[in-house]
Write an enzyme that holds these catalytic residues in place. Structure first.
Site, PDB file in Angstrom:
ATOM      1  CD  GLU A  49      -2.295   2.936  -1.301  1.00 45.16           C
ATOM      2  OE1 GLU A  49      -1.386   3.749  -1.603  1.00 45.16           O
ATOM      3  OE2 GLU A  49      -2.197   2.128  -0.366  1.00 45.16           O
ATOM      4  CG  ASP A  70       5.299   9.987  -3.799  1.00 44.39           C
ATOM      5  OD1 ASP A  70       5.293   8.848  -3.316  1.00 44.39           O
ATOM      6  OD2 ASP A  70       4.291  10.696  -3.907  1.00 44.39           O
TER       7      ASP A  70
END
Length: 256
Positions: free
Chosen positions: A46, A57
């Site tokens: 990814e 995140d």
């Protein structure tokens, strides 16, 4: 239409997927990171498109995004860096990006460029599935890409079924309701969610992300899904010294 993601899902269990931020630690590390990861056993990659305000995140990936942007990474430069990537690697490649940088580049242009350089899929965490279906699905599919959509323990059964009906890759199963890099109550939350999804008999395979940091946690999620995604722990590891390739070899050696 089959693509590399489907071929991998059909032929392998315990799929090890690694997330990294393009242009981190240094601007021109992107291709070296990809090649070194593949040489050391990664099944799926990814490629994180840096953004100033990434969704969901934790601090490690946020910091890598900030550094990559400071280094000068842009979507255009990333595509330039990846233009010859298929000369050296054959594993599935997925672009992971917030919606904003893709819209700035032009959604259709972004998908066409992914097709041109032979990227296999997209993960856009902040694109709601309903908006994807109405505005973007036709563009993604016209370019032979798989859009990988996240489901979390907070997702309703109705939403999970909607996701399952509108993707042909895998479903990104978020292990717990937290940000990346945190894994409070990792196994208990995850196992109960995994059991719920299994009972739904979804058509797509599941790969688990969030909170997976080493071989032990990777093996735990592989008992309940097709594989695991490691992000924060890997991003942290490659910034530990200036020898990025050695950092990668060291991190990946635990999975041999």
């Amino acid at each position: 239409m089959e693509n590399r993601i489907n071929n991998l899902l059909n032929t392998k269990n315990n799929i090890l997927s690694i997330y990294f931020t393009a242009g981190y630690p240094e601007l021109n590390d992107t291709v070296d990171v990809i090649n070194e990861l593949v040489e050391n056993g990664a099944d799926l990659l990814e490629i994180g498109v840096p953004f100033s305000d990434p969704v969901a995140d934790g601090p490690t990936i946020q910091q890598s995004n900030t550094k990559a942007i400071e280094n000068g990474m842009t979507v255009k430069l990333l595509f330039d860096q990846l233009k010859d990537i298929r000369k050296s690697v054959s594993v599935p490649l997925i672009m992971m990006s917030s919606l904003n940088p893709i819209i700035q580049y032009g959604f259709e242009n972004f998908c066409k460029k992914c097709k041109e350089i032979d990227v296999d899929g997209l993960i856009i965490p902040d694109l709601p599935v309903e908006e994807y279906i109405s505005n973007y699905k036709s563009i993604v599919e016209a370019n032979g890409l798989r859009n990988i959509i996240l489901v979390t323990p907070a997702s309703t059964d109705e939403r999970i079924r909607l996701v399952d009906e509108n993707t042909d890759g895998f479903i990104y199963m978020v292990s717990s309701s937290s940000t990346t890099g945190e894994n409070k109550n990792f196994t208990s939350d995850f196992e109960s969610f995994a059991g719920r999804l299994k009972a739904m008999n979804l058509k797509n395979a599941l790969i688990t992300g969030f909170g997976i940091k080493d071989k032990k946690s990777f093996e735990q999620v592989c008992q309940f899904s097709k594989g695991g995604i490691i992000g924060s722990a890997f991003v942290k590891a490659i910034g530990e010294s200036s020898d990025v390739r050695e950092n990668i070899r060291k991190f990946m050696s635990q999975f041999e």
